[in-house]
Design a protein around this motif. Structure first.
Motif, PDB file in Angstrom:
ATOM      1  N   ASP A 121       0.860  -1.178   0.000  1.00  0.00           N
ATOM      2  CA  ASP A 121       0.000   0.000   0.000  1.00  0.00           C
ATOM      3  C   ASP A 121       0.902   1.235   0.000  1.00  0.00           C
ATOM      4  N   MET A 122       0.452   2.292  -0.630  1.00  0.00           N
ATOM      5  CA  MET A 122       1.222   3.540  -0.665  1.00  0.00           C
ATOM      6  C   MET A 122       0.345   4.678  -0.149  1.00  0.00           C
ATOM      7  N   GLY A 123       0.949   5.569   0.597  1.00  0.00           N
ATOM      8  CA  GLY A 123       0.138   6.636   1.159  1.00  0.00           C
ATOM      9  C   GLY A 123       0.932   7.892   1.456  1.00  0.00           C
ATOM     10  N   TRP A 124       0.219   8.857   2.035  1.00  0.00           N
ATOM     11  CA  TRP A 124       0.805  10.134   2.407  1.00  0.00           C
ATOM     12  C   TRP A 124       0.384  10.496   3.827  1.00  0.00           C
ATOM     13  N   TYR A 125       1.370  10.891   4.621  1.00  0.00           N
ATOM     14  CA  TYR A 125       1.129  11.503   5.918  1.00  0.00           C
ATOM     15  C   TYR A 125       1.533  12.976   5.814  1.00  0.00           C
ATOM     16  N   CYS A 145       5.701  10.731   1.975  1.00  0.00           N
ATOM     17  CA  CYS A 145       5.274   9.514   1.293  1.00  0.00           C
ATOM     18  C   CYS A 145       5.599   8.316   2.181  1.00  0.00           C
ATOM     19  N   ALA A 146       4.731   7.327   2.174  1.00  0.00           N
ATOM     20  CA  ALA A 146       4.959   6.145   3.011  1.00  0.00           C
ATOM     21  C   ALA A 146       4.481   4.894   2.290  1.00  0.00           C
ATOM     22  N   ILE A 147       5.141   3.797   2.610  1.00  0.00           N
ATOM     23  CA  ILE A 147       4.752   2.518   2.032  1.00  0.00           C
ATOM     24  C   ILE A 147       4.597   1.501   3.150  1.00  0.00           C
ATOM     25  N   LYS A 148       3.541   0.729   3.074  1.00  0.00           N
ATOM     26  CA  LYS A 148       3.269  -0.309   4.063  1.00  0.00           C
ATOM     27  C   LYS A 148       2.936  -1.612   3.341  1.00  0.00           C
ATOM     28  N   SER A 149       3.325  -2.680   3.936  1.00  0.00           N
ATOM     29  CA  SER A 149       2.926  -3.969   3.388  1.00  0.00           C
ATOM     30  C   SER A 149       1.406  -4.052   3.296  1.00  0.00           C
ATOM     31  N   ALA A 150       0.932  -4.775   2.295  1.00  0.00           N
ATOM     32  CA  ALA A 150      -0.509  -4.929   2.120  1.00  0.00           C
ATOM     33  C   ALA A 150      -1.130  -5.813   3.200  1.00  0.00           C
TER      34      ALA A 150
END
Length: 136
Positions: free
Chosen positions: A33-37, A97-102
């Protein structure tokens, strides 16, 4: 070696738009998963989750940005975007930008700030951030 390059931040008037980009290299994104904080107040505040997009292309938005921000990704380019429209002064922050395992656990809506930096916990990748300043 994982490298993250964020871009697109800047100074904009209220009501304007910006598009943030996050290019990731050295990391496979097809099962992540990719996201933004974002972190406001010069690092004094905690980091709050703005948006993320899952590996299945479902998305989440913080209530205050719903209808104004749009997240998207280009897996082939290893890039995630955050289109920000109708910006408000309260959107002013450093966007990370942040990335987390699905796989679980889920995204944290808030990351505690310690000495100006947010504790990234189970996130696999964390960018240095790009500053967005919205003036009225």
């Amino acid at each position: 070696q994982v490298q993250v390059v964020e871009s697109g931040g800047g100074l904009v008037q209220a009501g304007g738009s910006l598009r943030l980009s996050c290019l990731v290299s050295g990391f496979r994104l097809d099962d992540s998963d990719m996201g933004w904080y974002r972190q406001a107040s010069g690092g004094a505040d905690d980091c709050e989750l703005v948006s993320y997009i899952s590996s299945r292309s479902t998305s989440y938005y913080k209530d205050s940005v719903k209808g104004r921000f749009t997240i998207s990704q280009d897996i082939a380019k290893n890039t995630v975007y955050l289109q920000m429209d109708r910006l408000k002064p309260e959107d002013t922050a450093v966007y990370h930008c942040a990335i987390k395992s699905a796989t679980p656990p889920p995204w944290s809506e808030r990351l505690q700030s310690r000495g100006g930096n947010c504790l990234t916990g189970n996130l696999e990748v964390w960018g240095q951030g790009t500053l967005v300043t919205v003036v009225s």
